[in-house]
Scaffold this active site. Structure first.
Site, PDB file in Angstrom:
ATOM      1  N   HIS A  93      22.612 -11.463 -54.708  1.00 26.61           N
ATOM      2  CA  HIS A  93      22.005 -11.291 -55.495  1.00 26.61           C
ATOM      3  C   HIS A  93      22.811 -12.424 -57.072  1.00 26.61           C
ATOM      4  CE1 HIS A  93      18.992  -8.865 -55.044  1.00 26.61           C
ATOM      5  NE2 HIS A  93      19.723  -7.822 -54.536  1.00 26.61           N
TER       6      HIS A  93
ATOM      7  N   ASP B 163      24.987  -2.280 -57.633  1.00 28.36           N
ATOM      8  CA  ASP B 163      24.001  -2.759 -56.256  1.00 28.36           C
ATOM      9  C   ASP B 163      25.021  -4.142 -56.021  1.00 28.36           C
ATOM     10  OD1 ASP B 163      22.273  -4.445 -55.025  1.00 28.36           O
ATOM     11  OD2 ASP B 163      20.516  -3.671 -55.133  1.00 28.36           O
TER      12      ASP B 163
END
Length: 288
Positions: A193, A188
């Protein structure tokens, strides 16, 4: 309108092949915080290849493929700004235990596009099957801010009644400062993030932890605390992502044991018990 619901739903299913090795399983487990203390026999079930068991939430990262949020945005008829996208919820059904090493065919398609007024919600279903039959089915609920209001179907509510009474167990789990950087190596790579500038553009003060990392950390806490570390007793796992987690925070995980399931609520301790996971249930097989 950037989301053409009719076009997206008419798109055919996408199929592919994935494979994974014990090293992939170990990396996933480390990404969700396994391995501390490093010599604890309970932790070695997740980190040492000679004792390895697969936590069922590994299904969300198996094959190092893009997660449901990213995959759902590559469907014809969906053209949106990634900074407006959040993972709204995840549902996982296990058909049998996930092997430590394996191959599977995966089939994904959008099954619904809902109009929530101020947002659109895309539902992406993925089925995985190995040589011996189905392995798992997952649904990702993808929340796209600012893309609702076209008069479409609102869709069902995934809210559950709040569990009554005091929780049976409460545990806390620390989120490492570098946890998101490690977890993203499972596949991911959403910049939300890791990239501070992108995170600010998305409306956050700094990069946030992956919802699926919190999802995995929570399932591990349930398995270790109430299921004796037996990953095979998990039959399914549903969660709604109610808020973000920042690396360096502490998760407080409350568990209520019920018939056939464990109800769970997760909050961020340092932000006044801000809700993180709500409407969450781990479906289990209790031993007699």
């Amino acid at each position: 309108m950037p989301i053409d619901a009719a076009k997206a739903l008419a798109a055919g299913p996408r199929t592919g092949e994935i494979s994974w090795t014990p090293r992939d399983v170990q990396l996933y487990h480390l990404g969700i915080g396994a391995g501390s203390p490093a010599t604890d026999p309970g932790e070695l079930r997740y980190t040492l290849e000679s004792r390895l068991h697969v936590l069922p939430s590994f299904a969300t990262a198996a094959g190092a493929r893009p997660p449901g949020v990213i995959s759902g945005l590559s469907v014809p008829g969906v053209e949106v700004d990634l900074a407006r996208v959040l993972h709204g919820g995840q549902r996982l059904t296990l058909h049998r235990p996930i092997p430590v090493q394996g191959r599977a065919s995966v089939t994904s398609r959008l099954t619904a596009v809902y109009d929530k007024g101020r947002a659109a919600v895309l539902v992406l279903r993925t089925d995985a099957a190995g040589e011996d039959g189905p392995l798992w089915t997952e649904e990702a609920w993808i929340h796209v801010r600012g893309e609702g209001g076209w008069g479409g179907e609102r869709g069902p509510s995934i809210r559950l009644d709040a569990p009554a009474g005091e929780p049976d167990r409460v545990v806390e789990r620390a989120v490492r400062d570098d946890q998101a950087l490690l977890y993203r190596l499972t596949g991911d790579l959403n910049p939300l993030h890791a990239d501070p500038e992108f995170a600010r553009r998305a409306g956050f003060e700094r990069p946030v932890l992956h919802g699926l990392c919190t999802y995995g950390m929570t399932l591990k806490a349930v398995v270790d605390t109430l299921l004796g570390g037996d990953v095979t007793r998990v039959r399914g796992y549903d969660a709604r992502f109610a808020g973000v987690v920042y690396p360096g925070e502490t998760l407080r995980i409350r568990m209520w044991r019920r018939e056939g399931e464990v109800r769970v609520a997760v909050s961020a301790v340092e932000r006044g018990e801000a809700p993180v996971l709500t409407d969450t249930a781990v479906h289990v097989q209790w031993h007699p």
